[in-house]
Design a protein around this motif. Structure first.
Motif, PDB file in Angstrom:
ATOM      1  N   UNK A 168      47.510  42.032  66.520  1.00  0.00           N
ATOM      2  CA  UNK A 168      47.372  40.671  65.984  1.00  0.00           C
ATOM      3  C   UNK A 168      46.219  40.669  64.977  1.00  0.00           C
ATOM      4  N   UNK A 169      46.535  40.323  63.724  1.00  0.00           N
ATOM      5  CA  UNK A 169      45.547  40.332  62.658  1.00  0.00           C
ATOM      6  C   UNK A 169      45.221  38.898  62.227  1.00  0.00           C
ATOM      7  N   UNK A 170      43.961  38.649  61.986  1.00  0.00           N
ATOM      8  CA  UNK A 170      43.567  37.342  61.457  1.00  0.00           C
ATOM      9  C   UNK A 170      44.152  37.168  60.060  1.00  0.00           C
ATOM     10  N   UNK A 171      44.769  36.031  59.835  1.00  0.00           N
ATOM     11  CA  UNK A 171      45.483  35.806  58.590  1.00  0.00           C
ATOM     12  C   UNK A 171      44.637  35.963  57.356  1.00  0.00           C
ATOM     13  N   UNK A 172      43.412  35.440  57.366  1.00  0.00           N
ATOM     14  CA  UNK A 172      42.562  35.509  56.175  1.00  0.00           C
ATOM     15  C   UNK A 172      42.230  36.953  55.817  1.00  0.00           C
ATOM     16  N   UNK A 173      41.872  37.755  56.826  1.00  0.00           N
ATOM     17  CA  UNK A 173      41.523  39.160  56.585  1.00  0.00           C
ATOM     18  C   UNK A 173      42.730  39.942  56.098  1.00  0.00           C
ATOM     19  N   UNK A 174      43.859  39.702  56.727  1.00  0.00           N
ATOM     20  CA  UNK A 174      45.106  40.386  56.388  1.00  0.00           C
ATOM     21  C   UNK A 174      45.518  40.073  54.950  1.00  0.00           C
ATOM     22  N   UNK A 175      45.539  38.801  54.596  1.00  0.00           N
ATOM     23  CA  UNK A 175      45.962  38.396  53.257  1.00  0.00           C
ATOM     24  C   UNK A 175      44.981  38.867  52.189  1.00  0.00           C
ATOM     25  N   UNK A 176      43.703  38.818  52.495  1.00  0.00           N
ATOM     26  CA  UNK A 176      42.701  39.239  51.519  1.00  0.00           C
ATOM     27  C   UNK A 176      42.871  40.715  51.184  1.00  0.00           C
ATOM     28  N   UNK A 177      43.124  41.545  52.198  1.00  0.00           N
ATOM     29  CA  UNK A 177      43.287  42.987  51.953  1.00  0.00           C
ATOM     30  C   UNK A 177      44.502  43.254  51.075  1.00  0.00           C
ATOM     31  N   UNK A 178      45.625  42.612  51.377  1.00  0.00           N
ATOM     32  CA  UNK A 178      46.853  42.890  50.643  1.00  0.00           C
ATOM     33  C   UNK A 178      46.842  42.284  49.243  1.00  0.00           C
ATOM     34  N   UNK A 179      46.371  41.065  49.102  1.00  0.00           N
ATOM     35  CA  UNK A 179      46.318  40.473  47.766  1.00  0.00           C
ATOM     36  C   UNK A 179      45.279  41.188  46.901  1.00  0.00           C
ATOM     37  N   UNK A 180      44.178  41.655  47.512  1.00  0.00           N
ATOM     38  CA  UNK A 180      43.202  42.433  46.765  1.00  0.00           C
ATOM     39  C   UNK A 180      43.789  43.740  46.263  1.00  0.00           C
ATOM     40  N   UNK A 181      44.640  44.359  47.069  1.00  0.00           N
ATOM     41  CA  UNK A 181      45.307  45.593  46.658  1.00  0.00           C
ATOM     42  C   UNK A 181      46.211  45.328  45.460  1.00  0.00           C
ATOM     43  N   UNK A 182      46.888  44.197  45.488  1.00  0.00           N
ATOM     44  CA  UNK A 182      47.786  43.846  44.396  1.00  0.00           C
ATOM     45  C   UNK A 182      47.011  43.686  43.091  1.00  0.00           C
ATOM     46  N   UNK A 183      45.834  43.072  43.164  1.00  0.00           N
ATOM     47  CA  UNK A 183      45.016  42.889  41.972  1.00  0.00           C
ATOM     48  C   UNK A 183      44.499  44.224  41.444  1.00  0.00           C
ATOM     49  N   UNK A 184      43.995  45.069  42.339  1.00  0.00           N
ATOM     50  CA  UNK A 184      43.405  46.342  41.902  1.00  0.00           C
ATOM     51  C   UNK A 184      44.449  47.318  41.402  1.00  0.00           C
ATOM     52  N   UNK A 185      45.707  47.149  41.833  1.00  0.00           N
ATOM     53  CA  UNK A 185      46.766  48.083  41.437  1.00  0.00           C
ATOM     54  C   UNK A 185      47.273  47.824  40.029  1.00  0.00           C
ATOM     55  N   UNK A 186      47.048  46.631  39.487  1.00  0.00           N
ATOM     56  CA  UNK A 186      47.575  46.294  38.171  1.00  0.00           C
ATOM     57  C   UNK A 186      46.949  47.183  37.098  1.00  0.00           C
ATOM     58  N   UNK A 187      47.801  47.906  36.410  1.00  0.00           N
ATOM     59  CA  UNK A 187      47.332  48.697  35.277  1.00  0.00           C
ATOM     60  C   UNK A 187      46.692  50.014  35.629  1.00  0.00           C
ATOM     61  N   UNK A 188      46.632  50.373  36.929  1.00  0.00           N
ATOM     62  CA  UNK A 188      45.950  51.628  37.266  1.00  0.00           C
ATOM     63  C   UNK A 188      46.842  52.837  37.066  1.00  0.00           C
ATOM     64  N   UNK A 189      48.168  52.678  37.237  1.00  0.00           N
ATOM     65  CA  UNK A 189      49.074  53.805  37.085  1.00  0.00           C
ATOM     66  C   UNK A 189      48.722  54.939  38.007  1.00  0.00           C
ATOM     67  N   UNK A 190      48.793  56.162  37.488  1.00  0.00           N
ATOM     68  CA  UNK A 190      48.532  57.351  38.297  1.00  0.00           C
ATOM     69  C   UNK A 190      47.233  58.010  37.880  1.00  0.00           C
ATOM     70  N   UNK A 191      46.236  57.218  37.525  1.00  0.00           N
ATOM     71  CA  UNK A 191      44.957  57.773  37.100  1.00  0.00           C
ATOM     72  C   UNK A 191      44.380  58.668  38.190  1.00  0.00           C
ATOM     73  N   UNK A 192      43.752  59.775  37.736  1.00  0.00           N
ATOM     74  CA  UNK A 192      43.109  60.658  38.689  1.00  0.00           C
ATOM     75  C   UNK A 192      44.026  61.672  39.331  1.00  0.00           C
ATOM     76  N   UNK A 193      45.320  61.631  39.012  1.00  0.00           N
ATOM     77  CA  UNK A 193      46.250  62.566  39.631  1.00  0.00           C
ATOM     78  C   UNK A 193      46.561  63.739  38.704  1.00  0.00           C
TER      79      UNK A 193
END
Length: 345
Positions: free
Chosen positions: A140-165
């Motif tokens: 059971x995950x607290x909604x705020x923590x759960x949503x913050x992690x996933x929406x933050x991932x969505x923001x950081x993933x924009x435009x990153x592509x496969x950098x560093x690989x």
């Protein structure tokens, strides 16, 4: 119905890697970068014994599909499988459900998100009695923590592509460099052969994650290369090739590409002496230990020294003195992870 009386677990996300490999006979294992789920401070994948799998949050999927996967976990889209089930880990080679996958019911309970009824699934309807992961969850995950992690991932993933690989190979032996580049590309890692990175635009240098030096590259040349990457603001790992053995060099590169903290790795450490290998694992898993040796005629010999399940902790594995004489190197592999060590002599 959502699980009752479950205490809250912490939810986080962390970069993870499934290391590729070049195998005997020309077969290969694909390199995959992905984002793993961290529950109560420990990667969820580590709770699943020796599972070779990746989450649906893979770095190499198109941005639109990546966003769809995130929104599915946020329950902003219908469940992709019957019974409200979502894919948690799937086949790293093809992501086909027919290969088998770990799925779970994901649902809302008030403000909380609940993951329950984990199972191994290869068709539309898993048999929880036979293939359920009994004792895993519910979480059971607290909604705020759960949503913050996933929406933050969505923001950081924009435009990153496969950098560093991508990997830059620098050396004197063209034949070895070409074979290594081809091997890395075959497992999904971009590889370029270069000589003077000072002539390369800074934005291109920042796309590299690893620079691999051949043994013939002198210290002055290495210093110049490092200086060029520093001027470009590029954070890369440097690999000193141990020997012109392609599977060994691929393993070194994979180890360098894995930037996870030590406490987030299943294969925690590998050390070697003249008589034994010391292997540390952070969870029960199968470990394969291969010895690569070059004889006086520079021929390569390969020997499987160990292949079995190890329990969590440190293990001393004896080495055959006849196998590790001369220039010998160890490659330890478990589910998607690799470590390399030279055998002292």
């Amino acid at each position: 119905m959502a699980a009752e009386h479950a205490t809250h677990a912490s939810f986080a996300l962390a970069p993870a890697t499934r290391a590729g490999a070049v195998l005997a006979g020309g077969a290969h294992v694909t390199h995959r970068d992905f984002t793993d789920f961290v529950v109560d401070g420990r990667p969820l994948l580590f709770r699943l014994a020796d599972l070779d799998a990746v989450s649906p949050l893979a770095a190499d999927v198109p941005p639109v599909i990546f966003a769809e996967q995130v929104r599915a976990l946020l329950l902003e889209a219908p469940a992709p499988l019957p019974g409200g089930r979502y894919l948690v880990y799937g086949c790293p080679e093809c992501a086909d459900l027919a290969c088998g996958a770990v799925t779970a019911v994901i649902e809302r309970d008030g403000e909380d998100y609940v993951w329950r009824d984990f199972a191994w699934q290869s068709d539309d309807h898993p048999d929880l009695r036979l293939n359920g992961y009994h004792g895993l969850g519910p979480f059971r995950f607290r909604g705020a923590e759960y949503c913050e992690a996933l929406t933050g991932l969505l923001e950081s993933a924009r435009g990153t592509g496969a950098r560093g690989r991508r990997v830059l190979l620098i050396g004197a032996r063209a034949a070895v460099l070409n074979k290594l580049a081809a091997a890395l590309r075959s497992i999904g890692i971009g590889a370029d052969i270069g000589d003077d990175p000072a002539e390369v635009p800074p934005e291109e240098l920042r796309a590299y994650g690893v620079v691999a030096f051949g043994r013939a590259v002198g210290e002055e040349r290495r210093h110049e290369v490092r200086a060029a990457f520093r001027r470009a603001g590029a954070e890369v790992a440097y690999v000193d090739g141990l020997a012109p053995v392609i599977p060994l060099l691929v393993a070194q590169t994979e180890e360098a590409l894995d930037r996870r903290p030590e406490d987030r790795r299943r294969l925690a450490a590998l050390r070697a002496t003249e008589r034994e290998a010391v292997v540390e694992v952070s969870s029960d898993c199968r470990v394969g230990l291969t010895v690569y040796r070059m004889d006086r005629l520079r021929r390569t010999h390969e020997h499987i020294a160990f292949d079995d399940v190890l329990s969590r902790g440190s293990h001393r594995l004896p080495l055959d003195p006849g196998v590790v004489r001369g220039d010998a190197f160890l490659v330890a592999r478990t589910s998607g992870e690799v470590r390399v060590a030279a055998v002292p002599h």
